[in-house]
Design an enzyme around this catalytic site. Structure first.
Site: not given
Ligand code: PGA
Length: 243
Positions: A8, A10, A91, A93, A158, A164, A203
């Site tokens: 992803n 983003k 997601h 976000e 997640e 992140g 992560s």
């Molecule tokens: P990350 O994000 O691997 O940077 O923690 C995962 C995601 O939000 O899909």
């Protein structure tokens, strides 16, 4: 079953970076299925670069409708038309930044399925919810309300607080949540719930991928930050069991 490693991107990446990234993925020997989900404007370049390969292409969102007066939105039909096969939906976000409810996500999943896309539906609890002992209930509620009756696709667990953040739940906590999600899916979709892939996200890095991917009911990973570097993304894929 082959594990699925989805990247992803983003709101990252650039037109100039597509060719080398696609070449790296195409050249990887790989025993896992790779999917890359870049920002919308990069989808056509990726579709061209990945044509005829086993690497999957996905978007990061779509609208609930097929067309209309929705400035800035993109329909699942158009995504399918330009070569996407997958779409990440719900997601955290999107849920947080754009106020997407489970009902909204449900409508988007329906639109994606109608367009022939495979949805990757994200669920996960906040840190506060985990601390309150509500994590499994929160995730079960998200599954119940975000997935339509005809759901066919992937789930990504997640935990919001791991995204992140450079930290992940313990292996025992990931295993327990994936077992809870499996049980919920079997209850909700008796015909398909046992086989629905459940990815872990939050992560995932080359250093922790092998341990996370080996856990029961973990069918792959949804990778954010570490997917931006092809070598790291491929190292995660190489850590999937079955290689
Ligand atoms: P990350 O994000 O691997 O940077 O923690 C995962 C995601 O939000 O899909």
């Amino acid at each position: 079953m082959r594990q699925i490693i989805a990247g992803n991107w983003k709101m990252n990446g650039s037109v100039g970076g597509v060719g080398a990234y696609a070449d790296a993925l195409k050249a990887a020997p790989g025993h896992a299925t790779l999917i890359v989900c870049p920002p919308y404007p990069l989808l056509p370049a990726f579709a061209a670069a990945l044509a005829g390969t086993a690497v999957g292409l996905g978007a990061q969102d779509c609208h609930t409708g097929s067309s209309g007066a929705h400035t800035g939105d993109v329909s699942a039909i158009l995504l399918q038309e330009i070569g996407a096969r997958y779409v990440i939906l719900g997601h955290s976000e999107r849920r947080a930044d754009h106020g997407e409810s489970n009902a909204t996500v449900n409508g988007k999943v329906k639109a994606a399925l109608d367009a022939g896309l495979i949805p990757i539906v994200c669920v996960g609890e906040t840190e506060q919810e985990r601390d309150a002992g509500e994590a499994e209930d929160v995730v079960r509620t998200q599954l119940t309300h975000s997935l339509p009756e005809n759901f066919a696709g992937l789930i990504a667990y997640e935990p919001v607080w791991a995204i992140g953040a450079g930290r992940t739940p313990s292996e025992a906590d990931v295993a327990a949540m994936h077992a809870a999600i499996r049980a919920a899916l079997v209850g909700q979709f008796p015909a398909t719930g046992a086989d629905t892939p459940i990815l872990y996200g939050g992560s995932v890095k080359p250093g922790n991928a092998a341990a996370l991917l080996a856990l029961p009911d973990v069918g792959g990973a949804l990778v954010g930050g570490a997917s931006l570097n092809a070598a790291d993304f491929l190292a995660i894929a190489a850590a999937a069991p079955g290689g």
